[in-house]
Design a protein around this motif. Sequence first.
Motif, PDB file in Angstrom:
ATOM      1  N   GLY A   1     -32.680 -50.298 -12.036  1.00 29.57           N
ATOM      2  CA  GLY A   1     -31.246 -50.249 -11.816  1.00 29.57           C
ATOM      3  C   GLY A   1     -30.539 -49.765 -13.067  1.00 29.57           C
ATOM      4  O   GLY A   1     -31.158 -49.151 -13.949  1.00 29.57           O
ATOM      5  N   ARG A   2     -29.251 -50.054 -13.132  1.00 33.68           N
ATOM      6  CA  ARG A   2     -28.473 -49.673 -14.310  1.00 33.68           C
ATOM      7  C   ARG A   2     -28.900 -50.514 -15.514  1.00 33.68           C
ATOM      8  O   ARG A   2     -28.963 -51.744 -15.433  1.00 33.68           O
ATOM      9  CB  ARG A   2     -26.982 -49.859 -14.056  1.00 33.68           C
ATOM     10  CG  ARG A   2     -26.359 -48.753 -13.226  1.00 33.68           C
ATOM     11  CD  ARG A   2     -24.850 -48.930 -13.116  1.00 33.68           C
ATOM     12  NE  ARG A   2     -24.234 -47.760 -12.510  1.00 33.68           N
ATOM     13  CZ  ARG A   2     -23.811 -46.709 -13.196  1.00 33.68           C
ATOM     14  NH1 ARG A   2     -23.929 -46.696 -14.510  1.00 33.68           N
ATOM     15  NH2 ARG A   2     -23.266 -45.670 -12.589  1.00 33.68           N
ATOM     16  N   THR A   3     -29.165 -49.854 -16.621  1.00 33.04           N
ATOM     17  CA  THR A   3     -29.625 -50.548 -17.813  1.00 33.04           C
ATOM     18  C   THR A   3     -28.617 -51.598 -18.271  1.00 33.04           C
ATOM     19  O   THR A   3     -28.981 -52.731 -18.606  1.00 33.04           O
ATOM     20  CB  THR A   3     -29.889 -49.546 -18.944  1.00 33.04           C
ATOM     21  OG1 THR A   3     -30.834 -48.564 -18.495  1.00 33.04           O
ATOM     22  CG2 THR A   3     -30.435 -50.234 -20.183  1.00 33.04           C
ATOM     23  N   LYS A   4     -27.336 -51.242 -18.275  1.00 37.18           N
ATOM     24  CA  LYS A   4     -26.321 -52.167 -18.773  1.00 37.18           C
ATOM     25  C   LYS A   4     -26.216 -53.413 -17.898  1.00 37.18           C
ATOM     26  O   LYS A   4     -25.926 -54.507 -18.402  1.00 37.18           O
ATOM     27  CB  LYS A   4     -24.960 -51.479 -18.891  1.00 37.18           C
ATOM     28  CG  LYS A   4     -24.336 -51.030 -17.593  1.00 37.18           C
ATOM     29  CD  LYS A   4     -22.967 -50.390 -17.840  1.00 37.18           C
ATOM     30  CE  LYS A   4     -22.284 -49.992 -16.535  1.00 37.18           C
ATOM     31  NZ  LYS A   4     -20.952 -49.364 -16.781  1.00 37.18           N
ATOM     32  N   GLU A   5     -26.486 -53.277 -16.593  1.00 38.47           N
ATOM     33  CA  GLU A   5     -26.435 -54.440 -15.717  1.00 38.47           C
ATOM     34  C   GLU A   5     -27.613 -55.369 -15.975  1.00 38.47           C
ATOM     35  O   GLU A   5     -27.453 -56.597 -16.013  1.00 38.47           O
ATOM     36  CB  GLU A   5     -26.408 -54.002 -14.251  1.00 38.47           C
ATOM     37  CG  GLU A   5     -25.091 -53.382 -13.825  1.00 38.47           C
ATOM     38  CD  GLU A   5     -24.964 -53.261 -12.315  1.00 38.47           C
ATOM     39  OE1 GLU A   5     -25.993 -53.426 -11.604  1.00 38.47           O
ATOM     40  OE2 GLU A   5     -23.839 -53.017 -11.847  1.00 38.47           O
ATOM     41  N   PHE A   6     -28.790 -54.795 -16.153  1.00 40.70           N
ATOM     42  CA  PHE A   6     -29.953 -55.624 -16.474  1.00 40.70           C
ATOM     43  C   PHE A   6     -29.773 -56.319 -17.826  1.00 40.70           C
ATOM     44  O   PHE A   6     -30.140 -57.485 -17.989  1.00 40.70           O
ATOM     45  CB  PHE A   6     -31.228 -54.790 -16.471  1.00 40.70           C
ATOM     46  CG  PHE A   6     -31.849 -54.632 -15.115  1.00 40.70           C
ATOM     47  CD1 PHE A   6     -32.285 -55.725 -14.391  1.00 40.70           C
ATOM     48  CD2 PHE A   6     -31.991 -53.375 -14.548  1.00 40.70           C
ATOM     49  CE1 PHE A   6     -32.853 -55.589 -13.137  1.00 40.70           C
ATOM     50  CE2 PHE A   6     -32.554 -53.222 -13.292  1.00 40.70           C
ATOM     51  CZ  PHE A   6     -32.988 -54.323 -12.585  1.00 40.70           C
TER      52      PHE A   6
ATOM     53  N   THR B   1     -24.977 -56.295  -6.707  1.00 41.34           N
ATOM     54  CA  THR B   1     -25.462 -54.917  -6.738  1.00 41.34           C
ATOM     55  C   THR B   1     -26.248 -54.574  -5.473  1.00 41.34           C
ATOM     56  O   THR B   1     -27.046 -55.383  -4.988  1.00 41.34           O
ATOM     57  CB  THR B   1     -26.366 -54.714  -7.970  1.00 41.34           C
ATOM     58  OG1 THR B   1     -25.653 -55.091  -9.147  1.00 41.34           O
ATOM     59  CG2 THR B   1     -26.817 -53.267  -8.098  1.00 41.34           C
ATOM     60  N   ALA B   2     -26.041 -53.369  -4.949  1.00 40.63           N
ATOM     61  CA  ALA B   2     -26.827 -52.901  -3.803  1.00 40.63           C
ATOM     62  C   ALA B   2     -28.265 -52.645  -4.243  1.00 40.63           C
ATOM     63  O   ALA B   2     -28.507 -52.020  -5.277  1.00 40.63           O
ATOM     64  CB  ALA B   2     -26.220 -51.614  -3.235  1.00 40.63           C
ATOM     65  N   VAL B   3     -29.201 -53.178  -3.477  1.00 37.27           N
ATOM     66  CA  VAL B   3     -30.616 -53.029  -3.808  1.00 37.27           C
ATOM     67  C   VAL B   3     -31.330 -52.278  -2.692  1.00 37.27           C
ATOM     68  O   VAL B   3     -31.292 -52.689  -1.529  1.00 37.27           O
ATOM     69  CB  VAL B   3     -31.291 -54.405  -4.020  1.00 37.27           C
ATOM     70  CG1 VAL B   3     -32.779 -54.219  -4.334  1.00 37.27           C
ATOM     71  CG2 VAL B   3     -30.607 -55.180  -5.140  1.00 37.27           C
TER      72      VAL B   3
ATOM     73  N   LYS C   1     -28.357 -46.992  -6.951  1.00 37.62           N
ATOM     74  CA  LYS C   1     -28.765 -48.268  -6.374  1.00 37.62           C
ATOM     75  C   LYS C   1     -29.855 -48.891  -7.247  1.00 37.62           C
ATOM     76  O   LYS C   1     -30.633 -48.182  -7.881  1.00 37.62           O
ATOM     77  CB  LYS C   1     -29.323 -48.082  -4.962  1.00 37.62           C
ATOM     78  CG  LYS C   1     -28.357 -47.473  -3.969  1.00 37.62           C
ATOM     79  CD  LYS C   1     -29.066 -47.225  -2.650  1.00 37.62           C
ATOM     80  CE  LYS C   1     -28.168 -46.540  -1.640  1.00 37.62           C
ATOM     81  NZ  LYS C   1     -28.897 -46.208  -0.386  1.00 37.62           N
ATOM     82  N   ALA C   2     -29.885 -50.211  -7.262  1.00 39.86           N
ATOM     83  CA  ALA C   2     -31.042 -50.883  -7.834  1.00 39.86           C
ATOM     84  C   ALA C   2     -32.189 -50.719  -6.851  1.00 39.86           C
ATOM     85  O   ALA C   2     -31.985 -50.453  -5.662  1.00 39.86           O
ATOM     86  CB  ALA C   2     -30.738 -52.355  -8.075  1.00 39.86           C
ATOM     87  N   CYS C   3     -33.425 -50.858  -7.326  1.00 36.91           N
ATOM     88  CA  CYS C   3     -34.568 -50.693  -6.427  1.00 36.91           C
ATOM     89  C   CYS C   3     -35.578 -51.811  -6.614  1.00 36.91           C
ATOM     90  O   CYS C   3     -35.799 -52.301  -7.725  1.00 36.91           O
ATOM     91  CB  CYS C   3     -35.235 -49.333  -6.625  1.00 36.91           C
ATOM     92  SG  CYS C   3     -35.968 -49.076  -8.248  1.00 36.91           S
TER      93      CYS C   3
ATOM     94  N   LEU D   1     -30.697 -60.104 -11.228  1.00 36.57           N
ATOM     95  CA  LEU D   1     -29.578 -59.242 -10.844  1.00 36.57           C
ATOM     96  C   LEU D   1     -28.840 -59.827  -9.639  1.00 36.57           C
ATOM     97  O   LEU D   1     -27.603 -59.878  -9.613  1.00 36.57           O
ATOM     98  CB  LEU D   1     -30.107 -57.843 -10.529  1.00 36.57           C
ATOM     99  CG  LEU D   1     -29.106 -56.684 -10.541  1.00 36.57           C
ATOM    100  CD1 LEU D   1     -28.501 -56.486 -11.912  1.00 36.57           C
ATOM    101  CD2 LEU D   1     -29.790 -55.402 -10.077  1.00 36.57           C
ATOM    102  N   LEU D   2     -29.587 -60.308  -8.663  1.00 33.30           N
ATOM    103  CA  LEU D   2     -28.977 -60.883  -7.471  1.00 33.30           C
ATOM    104  C   LEU D   2     -28.276 -62.207  -7.765  1.00 33.30           C
ATOM    105  O   LEU D   2     -27.301 -62.560  -7.091  1.00 33.30           O
ATOM    106  CB  LEU D   2     -30.043 -61.086  -6.385  1.00 33.30           C
ATOM    107  CG  LEU D   2     -30.681 -59.820  -5.812  1.00 33.30           C
ATOM    108  CD1 LEU D   2     -31.779 -60.183  -4.815  1.00 33.30           C
ATOM    109  CD2 LEU D   2     -29.642 -58.931  -5.148  1.00 33.30           C
ATOM    110  N   HIS D   3     -28.769 -62.920  -8.755  1.00 32.43           N
ATOM    111  CA  HIS D   3     -28.163 -64.204  -9.099  1.00 32.43           C
ATOM    112  C   HIS D   3     -26.766 -64.025  -9.690  1.00 32.43           C
ATOM    113  O   HIS D   3     -25.858 -64.807  -9.406  1.00 32.43           O
ATOM    114  CB  HIS D   3     -29.057 -64.943 -10.102  1.00 32.43           C
ATOM    115  CG  HIS D   3     -28.553 -66.306 -10.476  1.00 32.43           C
ATOM    116  ND1 HIS D   3     -28.756 -67.416  -9.685  1.00 32.43           N
ATOM    117  CD2 HIS D   3     -27.826 -66.736 -11.543  1.00 32.43           C
ATOM    118  CE1 HIS D   3     -28.195 -68.477 -10.253  1.00 32.43           C
ATOM    119  NE2 HIS D   3     -27.627 -68.090 -11.381  1.00 32.43           N
TER     120      HIS D   3
END
Length: 213
Positions: A151-156, A183-185, A116-118, A177-179
Motif C-alpha cells: 500500500g502507500r508507504t506513508k500509511e504503513f 483504506t480500500a484493500v 489500493k492496498a493489496c 492498516l485495517l485497525h
Amino acid sequence: MFSVILMMAGNASRMHMKENKVYLPLGNQKVFEYALKLFLSYTFEIICVIRKEDRIHLKNYEGKVKIVYGGSTRQESVYNGLKEATKEYVLIHDAARPFLTKKLLEGCIQALKEDKACLVVRQCKDSIYQKSPFKSISRDTLALAQTPQGGRTKEFLEVHRRALEDGLILTDDISLLLHYKSTAVELIEGEDTNFKITTQLDYITAKEWIKHA
C-alpha cells in the motif's frame, strides 16, 4: 515508485535449527535469493531487513539493496524497513516464501497503481472451528493471508508508529492498516506454491518442489 521490504530477520525456532531458515540451501541457491532475484528484475528500491550477524549472506548484493537491521519482533522489523523506504508505495514480503511468481507480483503492482492496498490470500480448504466459544465457522467467509502485502508507504509508516505507541501487536501489516484506517484493500488470489517455510516439513516440501519446478 515502488519500494520492497524483504523480511529476513526471523529465526528458525519452529524449525528447531540454529541457522535462519532463509539462508538454508534450496536447489542451487539459498531460500531468500528466489524472491530477491525476482524483485531485482524490476526497478524497485529493495530493503532487506536482517539480523546484524547475518549480513555476510548478502555480500554479493551489497550496493544493489539497502540493508536494515531488524527489531525484537516482526512488526518492529517491518517498521525499521519502512523508515528507510523512499518510494510512494511499498510491498512487504517474507523471504521465507521463495516461490513468489511474476504473475502474482504483477497483480500486486496493478493494485498499487490503482492506489489500493493489496493482500494476497488463499481460500481455506479445511473446516474451521472457533475454540472459545466452541463453534464452527463457514470457511467460505475466511481467507488465508500470504505476502506480498502492500500500500502507500506513508500509511504503513503511520499505522506502525501508532501501533508502537499503543503497544499493539498484530500478526501482519494489512491487519494494522485495517485497525487504524479505512483504506480500500484489493484481495489478490494467491497460489498454493507461495507457502511460507516455517517447519521442517515445509522445507522438505520446498526441496521436493524445486526438483520439479
